[in-house]
Structures are given as structure tokens and as C-alpha cells.
Scaffold this active site. Structure first.
Site, PDB file in Angstrom:
ATOM      1  N   TYR A  86      68.334  18.960  53.210  1.00  0.00           N
ATOM      2  CA  TYR A  86      67.054  19.276  52.580  1.00  0.00           C
ATOM      3  C   TYR A  86      66.442  20.514  53.235  1.00  0.00           C
ATOM      4  O   TYR A  86      65.890  21.376  52.559  1.00  0.00           O
ATOM      5  CB  TYR A  86      66.100  18.081  52.689  1.00  0.00           C
ATOM      6  CG  TYR A  86      66.565  16.893  51.896  1.00  0.00           C
ATOM      7  CD1 TYR A  86      66.323  16.801  50.530  1.00  0.00           C
ATOM      8  CD2 TYR A  86      67.258  15.851  52.505  1.00  0.00           C
ATOM      9  CE1 TYR A  86      66.762  15.714  49.793  1.00  0.00           C
ATOM     10  CE2 TYR A  86      67.697  14.753  51.781  1.00  0.00           C
ATOM     11  CZ  TYR A  86      67.448  14.696  50.428  1.00  0.00           C
ATOM     12  OH  TYR A  86      67.891  13.623  49.702  1.00  0.00           O
ATOM     13  N   ASN A 106      64.509  14.996  40.012  1.00  0.00           N
ATOM     14  CA  ASN A 106      65.442  15.723  39.154  1.00  0.00           C
ATOM     15  C   ASN A 106      65.725  14.891  37.898  1.00  0.00           C
ATOM     16  O   ASN A 106      66.232  13.774  37.995  1.00  0.00           O
ATOM     17  CB  ASN A 106      66.735  15.987  39.926  1.00  0.00           C
ATOM     18  CG  ASN A 106      67.853  16.524  39.063  1.00  0.00           C
ATOM     19  OD1 ASN A 106      67.633  17.082  37.995  1.00  0.00           O
ATOM     20  ND2 ASN A 106      69.075  16.345  39.537  1.00  0.00           N
ATOM     21  N   CYS A 130      71.848  16.886  42.433  1.00  0.00           N
ATOM     22  CA  CYS A 130      70.994  16.472  43.543  1.00  0.00           C
ATOM     23  C   CYS A 130      71.742  15.577  44.531  1.00  0.00           C
ATOM     24  O   CYS A 130      71.320  15.440  45.677  1.00  0.00           O
ATOM     25  CB  CYS A 130      69.725  15.807  43.025  1.00  0.00           C
ATOM     26  SG  CYS A 130      69.996  14.436  41.890  1.00  0.00           S
ATOM     27  N   HIS A 131      72.865  15.014  44.107  1.00  0.00           N
ATOM     28  CA  HIS A 131      73.652  14.176  45.010  1.00  0.00           C
ATOM     29  C   HIS A 131      74.268  14.985  46.149  1.00  0.00           C
ATOM     30  O   HIS A 131      74.689  14.409  47.150  1.00  0.00           O
ATOM     31  CB  HIS A 131      74.743  13.417  44.246  1.00  0.00           C
ATOM     32  CG  HIS A 131      75.729  14.287  43.547  1.00  0.00           C
ATOM     33  ND1 HIS A 131      75.484  14.860  42.314  1.00  0.00           N
ATOM     34  CD2 HIS A 131      76.976  14.690  43.904  1.00  0.00           C
ATOM     35  CE1 HIS A 131      76.533  15.565  41.938  1.00  0.00           C
ATOM     36  NE2 HIS A 131      77.457  15.480  42.885  1.00  0.00           N
ATOM     37  N   GLU A 134      84.077  14.209  44.470  1.00  0.00           N
ATOM     38  CA  GLU A 134      84.175  15.668  44.469  1.00  0.00           C
ATOM     39  C   GLU A 134      85.036  16.170  45.630  1.00  0.00           C
ATOM     40  O   GLU A 134      85.849  17.081  45.456  1.00  0.00           O
ATOM     41  CB  GLU A 134      82.783  16.301  44.522  1.00  0.00           C
ATOM     42  CG  GLU A 134      82.010  16.136  43.227  1.00  0.00           C
ATOM     43  CD  GLU A 134      80.666  16.848  43.232  1.00  0.00           C
ATOM     44  OE1 GLU A 134      80.307  17.510  44.238  1.00  0.00           O
ATOM     45  OE2 GLU A 134      79.963  16.751  42.204  1.00  0.00           O
TER      46      GLU A 134
END
Length: 181
Positions: free
Chosen positions: A109, A132, A140-141, A167
Site C-alpha cells: 500500500y 474498487n 486490487c488483489h 498468477e
């Protein structure tokens, strides 16, 4: 990069089954304005989603479904869809910066606050991140705590962990993922 529109108008929605549970897609005047997981924090009330489209593959949701399915298959690393993101100017700045975090990578963040030129605003960045309206597509993950810990995800920490692992696994496997422009 995705284009962003900020108008309001007629809303419709459709539901897509995904490996992460049902995803409710919301379109405002034919442009994606929401992608919500079930039991998601800050999920608007169902009556705000508009009329339900019986076939999630028809406009305006067909291209969204195609790209999400390619993403879930590990074949797409960057979405190319018009978006109608509604929020404050600060929130929209944060959401735009989220779209620039590379697939399979994370930032904190605090790092995101620095990227948008507000280095002391990491808490405000976290709040904007949590609101979001278009999960997964606006990733946002990919934002984590300062020490790399999984913190605050509207879809739940288990989903966040699964999305990040997915991912990373796709990247590690060297699969030929497609980036749409």
C-alpha cells in the site's frame, strides 16, 4: 490499457461462474461498471445492479466473459475493456495505478501511495483499494501489506491468496499468456 468512462445511466447485470465463485458483472449504459464476488465487502445492494441479462455472453458482457475466461485459463495477463469507474478523483487515481501493477507481481500500500505521488497516504490508498468496484480486472488483489503479508481484500483473504498463487504459477510455468491491446 483500458479506457475509463465516468457517466451514470441504465444498468444491467449478469452472473458468471468462475473458479473463485460467482462473479456479478454490472454494466452502466453498456460499459462495465462493476465486477463483484459473492460475499464481497462493499458490494452494492442487488437492486442497484439493474435488470438481469439472461445470457451473460451477449452484449455488453460478451467481451468481459471472453477476457475473464482467458485470464482464468492462464492465457491473458492484461485486460482490454472499456470501464465505467465511479468514485472520487483520488479513488480513480488509485484504481488507475492498480491497473499498472504487472501480472503476477505485488506491491505494498505504501509503494502504491508513492506511485501516485501521495507517499503519506497509504491508509487512504488502502481504503480506495477496498472500494474498487471492478475486482480482478482492476487488480486490487496485487496490493499487500508492507512486509508482504496478505491484508484486507474485499473478496476475502483466501481468494486473494488463490488469485496471487494462480498468477505466480502461470508466470512460473512460462505459459504463453496473451496481452490484449
Amino acid at each position: 490499457m483500458m479506457t475509463t468512462k465516468t457517466h451514470t445511466g441504465h444498468r444491467t447485470h449478469a452472473v458468471l461462474e468462475s473458479p473463485y465463485g460467482p462473479l456479478t458483472m454490472v454494466a452502466t449504459d453498456g460499459v462495465l461498471s462493476g465486477l463483484y464476488m459473492n460475499l464481497q465487502r462493499h458490494r452494492p445492494a442487488e437492486e442497484l445492479f439493474g435488470d438481469r441479462e439472461p445470457d451473460h455472453r451477449t452484449p455488453p458482457f460478451g467481451p468481459v466473459v471472453e477476457q475473464l475466461e482467458a485470464y482464468f485459463a492462464g492465457e491473458l495477463t492484461e485486460f482490454d475493456l472499456p470501464l465505467a469507474l465511479r468514485g472520487t478523483p483520488f479513488q480513480r487515481t488509485v484504481w488507475q495505478a492498480l491497473q499498472e501493477i504487472p501480472y503476477g507481481e505485488t506491491i505494498s500500500y505504501g509503494q502504491l501511495a508513492q506511485r501516485i505521488g501521495k507517499p503519506s497516504a497509504s491508509r487512504a490508498v488502502g481504503l480506495a483499494n477496498g472500494k474498487n468496484p471492478i475486482s480482478i480486472i482492476v487488480p486490487c488483489h496485487r496490493v499487500v501489506g508492507s512486509a508482504g503479508s496478505l491484508t484486507g481484500y474485499g473478496g476475502g483473504l483466501e481468494r486473494k491468496r488463490r488469485l496471487l498463487d494462480f498468477e505466480r504459477d502461470v508466470r512460473a510455468a512460462g505459459r504463453p499468456a496473451t496481452t490484449l491491446f
